[in-house]
Design an enzyme around this catalytic site. Structure first.
Site, short mmCIF file in Angstrom:
data_model
loop_
_atom_site.label_atom_id
_atom_site.label_comp_id
_atom_site.label_asym_id
_atom_site.label_seq_id
_atom_site.Cartn_x
_atom_site.Cartn_y
_atom_site.Cartn_z
N TRP A 298 17.86 -26.31 35.54
CA TRP A 298 18.66 -26.80 36.66
C TRP A 298 18.36 -28.28 36.95
CZ3 TRP A 298 17.38 -21.80 35.99
CH2 TRP A 298 18.33 -20.82 36.28
N CYS A 333 23.23 -19.82 36.12
CA CYS A 333 23.53 -18.42 36.44
C CYS A 333 24.79 -17.89 35.76
CB CYS A 333 23.61 -18.22 37.95
SG CYS A 333 25.08 -18.93 38.75
N HIS A 392 26.52 -17.71 43.37
CA HIS A 392 25.62 -17.16 42.36
C HIS A 392 26.36 -16.07 41.60
CE1 HIS A 392 22.18 -15.84 40.20
NE2 HIS A 392 22.07 -14.70 40.83
N ASP A 415 21.24 -8.56 36.90
CA ASP A 415 21.21 -10.02 36.99
C ASP A 415 20.13 -10.53 36.05
OD1 ASP A 415 21.30 -12.67 37.70
OD2 ASP A 415 21.05 -12.36 39.85
N TYR A 575 24.17 -26.86 42.73
CA TYR A 575 24.92 -25.72 43.26
C TYR A 575 23.98 -24.67 43.84
CZ TYR A 575 23.92 -22.36 39.49
OH TYR A 575 23.30 -21.48 38.63
#
Length: 740
Positions: A298, A333, A392, A415, A575
């Site tokens: 990220w 994600c 997400h 996830d 984000y």
């Protein structure tokens, strides 16, 4: 000899061993290692005699029934692949689904005589096949002798026997080897090991006895058979779409998915249970603790890999991982969710990608996202540790849950984005969506974590100089504002928020939250009185590079004059809600007459934010203020996603299967500055394999055109999608429909 006692002199300790420690084996613990690799196979003997050899050796078996050939009936136009919905897999092997009959033809050296000839089909998976483990399965043609897999002869024509086999609806999923064995008085004669007789068995959402059975053909077509997906991103009030080619039927993808389970050393015997399969895969799709598929990043620096915004599909990622045996760089994600979706659909587990807008990620496991303000109402970024992701993405997969009480099967959250550990590994789920909605967060797996992502309260605390804190405002509706997925059979979006939570403020919602508290989730109990002044931020549609004005509206609902000491802050944010750089900070004092509104205008110049932009180009505005007359705190937050320029994708040609077509990608640099190190990617399911092109420099105001030839492999509507990515400009996309 002396009578004196002798004393042993201690010796120095032996030197410490050097080099890597020896690999710990199962020796002394079990008779054989547990089979945990589908790629490892065992050699089944061609001859297996019942008797001891005589002086001249074993007797010949030539006078008995012999196998000349086996037809696996594996062509796409034959009944097996059509009936099992596996025609689209780019594979030369037979691919079927469990719990459903398929057929093979056996050619013997003479006509089959049921009264005297005995034969069986043997299905073997893994390195140590055992009948009791379900890794060796004999299938007999007679009704009198059946095993967990049913067998029957459907046709006999001269020396050709057609046999139908129905694998158990709970059998192991993976790649099997098939043998034909003929039983004689002296022993068993088998076909030799032959890769052409290998076959794959998948989960079967069309079979009522299968744990992944989904009784809705429209949903099955979408969540198992559809290759082109839409993933939602952006902001709650400014939703954006990202096309993605899942490519679950592409050549090599099925083997790559099986390799993921091999790499996790998942026991073969567990691979028939979808609960265990998705839990293992949830950990293996990220590389945090097991050298899994994708490396998360990220930071904005993607020098040593591909930027997450640059990927167009899952094919390149999975094939690269399968061939290199190394994690692929990089993911965020939606990439984790998209590749996980490919894995699930490829194996036959119904699945979809879900986006939760304003997804909470707090650092202390409660139902509170804490934002710290100083005594004057200004946000303290150093003390604020919790974050709210603009959105997400995770997955839902469909299966029964025999480990839970009745009623909690169906859609399950999984996830693969590494956020928190679960049983010591970075993974999440499967968590029942029904359990999350009804506050049964004690149910496995990780329901409490997902519950917090969509139900947290945003609590603003005022921090005094002595370090104590007082809650001054609680927003109970901000988090989990909207949950979206793609509509089945359409390109529209589907709001599934009501599957996760009851209506805000309803009696049912209060009951659910109270139940969650009983299981240990802490909520904010205080309810500070609402201020009599509201602050409202506008919805804005702004392109990257634009100057614009932010109109902040203060509304005085009281009968008295109010004065607000306000703080207007604008930051470039990832984000994930993490701030990168603050580019705007104003401290106006706003006087508002009774029952009136007043606007405060903040001018934003592009030069102040352009050099600080991170990917996805999000600007986050926070307005806080303290009312002088009452001491109350007011707050408002708004995420503005800047609009990027578009790629123009055009497709030309006759639009026929196996006839060449042309795709053109056009882009114009709208900025005055140059774009450097530009990558463009393009692909389309059933149309075009992933392609990429590198441009060292696109000067300001200039245009480029990339032309690529491709040949559609099958009929039906599809899309060609393209992305452009460079350090100065992320997330530029375009697509065109193709209908050969």
């Amino acid at each position: 000899m002396s009578d004196e006692a002798t004393t042993a002199t201690p010796s120095p300790a032996p030197p410490a061993p050097t080099g890597p420690p020896p690999k710990v084996t199962n020796r002394g613990r079990s008779a054989a290692p547990a089979a945990s690799a589908n790629s490892e196979t065992s050699d089944i003997p061609e001859y297996e005699y019942f008797i001891q050899p005589g002086p001249r050796g074993y007797p010949p078996l030539t006078e008995y029934l012999d196998i000349w050939d086996v037809d696996m009936m594996k062509r796409p136009d034959e009944s097996n692949k059509i009936a099992h919905h596996t025609v689209l897999y780019h594979s030369d092997y037979l691919i079927v689904r469990r719990g459903q009959e398929f057929q093979v033809k056996i050619i013997f050296n003479r006509a089959y005589k049921p009264a005297e000839d005995k034969f069986a089909l043997e299905f073997v998976i893994g390195s140590s096949p055992q009948f009791s483990k379900g890794t060796y399965v004999p299938v007999f043609p007679t009704r009198e002798r059946q095993t967990t897999w049913e067998g029957r002869i459907t046709n006999t024509s001269d020396n050709v026997v057609t046999m139908a086999i129905t694998p158990a609806a709970n059998c192991i999923v993976g790649k099997y080897q098939m043998y034909v064995a003929v039983v004689t008085p002296y022993g068993i004669r088998r076909t030799r090991k032959e890769s052409s007789r290998d076959m794959y068995i998948l989960f079967n959402p069309w079979a009522a006895e299968d744990a992944v059975f989904l009784d809705d053909e429209t949903e099955r077509q979408e969540c198992v058979m559809t290759e082109m997906g839409i993933i939602y991103h952006g902001a709650y009030d400014d939703i954006a779409e990202r096309d993605w080619n899942y490519g679950q039927f592409n050549y090599g993808i099925l083997d790559a998915c099986l390799y993921i389970m091999d790499r996790a050393e998942m026991p073969i015997t567990n691979r028939g249970d979808p609960i265990k399969v998705v839990r293992v895969a949830s950990a293996m799709l990220n590389s945090r603790d097991d050298e899994g598929v994708l490396v998360g990043n990220w930071s904005g620096d993607y020098t040593y890999g591909v930027a997450p915004t640059s990927w167009t599909g899952s094919t390149d990622i999975l094939l690269t991982y399968n061939s290199s045996k190394m994690p692929v760089c990089y993911a965020q994600c939606w990439v984790y969710a998209a590749v996980f979706n490919t894995f699930l659909r490829c194996l036959g587990i119904p699945s979809r990608v879900v986006t939760n807008y304003y997804s909470a990620h707090d650092n202390d496991g409660n139902l509170k996202t804490d934002i710290i303000l100083d005594e004057n109402g200004r946000i303290d970024r150093n003390k604020t540790r919790d974050s709210i992701w603009n959105y997400h993405c995770w997955n839902e997969c469909y299966m029964s849950r025999p480990d839970l009480p009745p009623g909690f099967g169906g859609w399950q959250v999984v996830d693969a984005t590494p956020q928190e550990t679960s049983d010591g590994m970075y993974r999440c789920g499967p968590a029942s969506v029904q359990a999350i909605k009804h506050g049964q967060i004690c149910f496995p797996f990780d329901a409490a974590f997902v519950f917090a992502e969509i139900n947290s309260d945003v609590v603003f605390h005022s921090r005094r100089k002595d370090g104590t804190m007082e809650p001054v405002r609680v927003n109970r509706t901000h988090v989990g504002r909207l949950v979206l997925t793609k509509s089945p059979g359409d390109v529209t979006r589907r709001d599934i928020t009501d599957q996760y939570k009851f209506a805000e403020g309803s009696t049912e919602e209060r009951t659910v939250l109270e139940k969650a508290e009983e299981y240990g989730c802490k909520r904010e109990k205080s309810s500070p009185p609402a201020a009599d002044v509201d602050v409202v931020l506008p919805n804005l549609e702004i392109s990257v590079g634009d100057n614009f004005e932010l109109n902040v509206e203060f509304i005085n609902k009281s009968d008295e004059r109010r004065t607000v000491d306000a703080y207007i802050s604008g930051s470039v944010v990832y984000y994930t809600g993490v701030a990168s750089t603050e580019f705007l900070f104003l401290t106006p004092r706003v006087a508002i007459d009774p029952k009136t509104n007043k606007k405060e205008v903040a001018s934003v110049e592009s030069k102040n934010y352009m050099k600080r932009l991170v990917e996805q180009a999000n600007l986050h505005f926070i307005v806080t203020g303290k009312i002088r007359e009452t001491g109350q705190i007011i707050t408002a937050m708004k995420v503005v996603t800047l609009r990027n320029p578009k790629l123009i994708v055009e497709v030309s040609g006759k639009g026929k299967v196996s006839e060449e077509m042309i795709a053109n990608v056009e882009f114009t640099n709208p900025f005055s500055f140059n774009l450097e190190n530009v990558y463009i990617r393009m692909e389309g399911p059933g149309m075009m394999e992933p392609k990429s092109r590198y441009y060292r420099l696109i000067t300001g105001g200039s245009s480029l055109t990339w032309t690529e030839y491709f040949t559609p492999q099958r009929a039906g509507t599809s899309r060609v999608i393209a992305t452009l990515d460079c350090p100065a400009l992320r997330q530029v996309q375009g697509q065109a429909s193709v209908n050969p």
